[in-house]
Design a protein around this motif. Structure first.
Motif, PDB file in Angstrom:
ATOM      1  N   VAL A  68       0.854  -1.184   0.000  1.00 36.14           N
ATOM      2  CA  VAL A  68       0.000   0.000   0.000  1.00 36.14           C
ATOM      3  C   VAL A  68       0.892   1.238   0.000  1.00 36.14           C
ATOM      4  O   VAL A  68       1.622   1.482   0.962  1.00 36.14           O
ATOM      5  N   PRO A  69       0.870   2.024  -1.095  1.00 39.37           N
ATOM      6  CA  PRO A  69       1.657   3.253  -1.115  1.00 39.37           C
ATOM      7  C   PRO A  69       0.964   4.345  -0.298  1.00 39.37           C
ATOM      8  O   PRO A  69      -0.263   4.376  -0.202  1.00 39.37           O
ATOM      9  N   TRP A  70       1.750   5.235   0.280  1.00 43.63           N
ATOM     10  CA  TRP A  70       1.199   6.312   1.097  1.00 43.63           C
ATOM     11  C   TRP A  70       2.168   7.476   1.067  1.00 43.63           C
ATOM     12  O   TRP A  70       3.312   7.321   0.650  1.00 43.63           O
ATOM     13  N   VAL A  71       1.722   8.624   1.512  1.00 44.05           N
ATOM     14  CA  VAL A  71       2.601   9.792   1.618  1.00 44.05           C
ATOM     15  C   VAL A  71       2.503  10.392   3.008  1.00 44.05           C
ATOM     16  O   VAL A  71       1.460  10.313   3.662  1.00 44.05           O
ATOM     17  N   PHE A  72       3.614  10.976   3.462  1.00 43.81           N
ATOM     18  CA  PHE A  72       3.657  11.673   4.742  1.00 43.81           C
ATOM     19  C   PHE A  72       4.480  12.943   4.587  1.00 43.81           C
ATOM     20  O   PHE A  72       5.410  12.991   3.771  1.00 43.81           O
ATOM     21  N   LEU A  73       4.162  13.921   5.397  1.00 47.80           N
ATOM     22  CA  LEU A  73       5.073  15.054   5.523  1.00 47.80           C
ATOM     23  C   LEU A  73       6.343  14.526   6.181  1.00 47.80           C
ATOM     24  O   LEU A  73       6.265  13.675   7.076  1.00 47.80           O
ATOM     25  N   PRO A  74       7.508  15.000   5.763  1.00 52.54           N
ATOM     26  CA  PRO A  74       8.748  14.516   6.377  1.00 52.54           C
ATOM     27  C   PRO A  74       8.751  14.674   7.904  1.00 52.54           C
ATOM     28  O   PRO A  74       9.247  13.803   8.609  1.00 52.54           O
ATOM     29  N   THR A  75       8.164  15.752   8.408  1.00 47.90           N
ATOM     30  CA  THR A  75       8.138  15.954   9.863  1.00 47.90           C
ATOM     31  C   THR A  75       7.362  14.852  10.568  1.00 47.90           C
ATOM     32  O   THR A  75       7.670  14.512  11.704  1.00 47.90           O
ATOM     33  N   ASP A  76       6.362  14.276   9.890  1.00 47.96           N
ATOM     34  CA  ASP A  76       5.614  13.156  10.469  1.00 47.96           C
ATOM     35  C   ASP A  76       6.496  11.919  10.643  1.00 47.96           C
ATOM     36  O   ASP A  76       6.190  11.040  11.439  1.00 47.96           O
ATOM     37  N   LEU A  77       7.579  11.868   9.865  1.00 52.17           N
ATOM     38  CA  LEU A  77       8.510  10.732   9.913  1.00 52.17           C
ATOM     39  C   LEU A  77       9.762  11.066  10.733  1.00 52.17           C
ATOM     40  O   LEU A  77      10.711  10.295  10.756  1.00 52.17           O
ATOM     41  N   GLY A  78       9.765  12.235  11.390  1.00 49.49           N
ATOM     42  CA  GLY A  78      10.938  12.647  12.168  1.00 49.49           C
ATOM     43  C   GLY A  78      12.112  12.998  11.276  1.00 49.49           C
ATOM     44  O   GLY A  78      13.261  12.742  11.621  1.00 49.49           O
ATOM     45  N   ALA A  79      11.807  13.600  10.124  1.00 49.29           N
ATOM     46  CA  ALA A  79      12.840  13.887   9.143  1.00 49.29           C
ATOM     47  C   ALA A  79      12.553  15.211   8.445  1.00 49.29           C
ATOM     48  O   ALA A  79      11.518  15.838   8.679  1.00 49.29           O
ATOM     49  N   ALA A  80      13.479  15.617   7.578  1.00 47.94           N
ATOM     50  CA  ALA A  80      13.303  16.829   6.772  1.00 47.94           C
ATOM     51  C   ALA A  80      14.147  16.706   5.514  1.00 47.94           C
ATOM     52  O   ALA A  80      15.214  16.094   5.543  1.00 47.94           O
ATOM     53  N   TYR A  81      13.660  17.278   4.426  1.00 47.95           N
ATOM     54  CA  TYR A  81      14.477  17.362   3.221  1.00 47.95           C
ATOM     55  C   TYR A  81      15.476  18.477   3.430  1.00 47.95           C
ATOM     56  O   TYR A  81      15.123  19.550   3.921  1.00 47.95           O
ATOM     57  N   GLU A  82      16.738  18.243   3.079  1.00 48.10           N
ATOM     58  CA  GLU A  82      17.769  19.214   3.411  1.00 48.10           C
ATOM     59  C   GLU A  82      17.629  20.525   2.657  1.00 48.10           C
ATOM     60  O   GLU A  82      18.134  21.540   3.106  1.00 48.10           O
ATOM     61  N   ASP A  83      16.939  20.541   1.539  1.00 50.39           N
ATOM     62  CA  ASP A  83      16.752  21.795   0.816  1.00 50.39           C
ATOM     63  C   ASP A  83      15.312  22.311   0.891  1.00 50.39           C
ATOM     64  O   ASP A  83      14.866  23.062   0.063  1.00 50.39           O
TER      65      ASP A  83
END
Length: 89
Positions: A68-83
């Protein structure tokens, strides 16, 4: 949204954990906001027209073990895109 891994020929944003700054690579198994294991597929991708280049977005695509594909905001995963753009102060 597709449950396919990111195409390595396309541009990608680097996703890093907020805690350690370690890179989360396409194919890494991480935890969703509820602690369930998911596979990171890469950022969402978009393009302006049918023949333009695909550009990476700022939403993280993941795949659950039951395909099952899904999407999350990076903050929901404890992460961030560096740019990622920062919020105005």
């Amino acid at each position: 949204m597709l449950g396919e891994r990111h195409d390595p020929r396309e541009a990608i944003r680097v996703l890093r954990t907020a805690e350690s700054g370690e890179e989360i690579r396409v194919g890494d198994v991480i935890a969703d906001p509820f602690g369930t294991s998911v596979t990171y597929l890469g950022p969402t991708m978009s393009r302006i027209s049918g023949d333009s280049i695909w550009l990476p977005g700022f939403i993280a695509r993941v795949l659950y073990r039951v395909d099952v594909p899904w999407v999350f905001l990076p903050t929901d995963l404890g992460a961030a895109y560096e740019d990622a753009p920062s919020r105005p102060a």
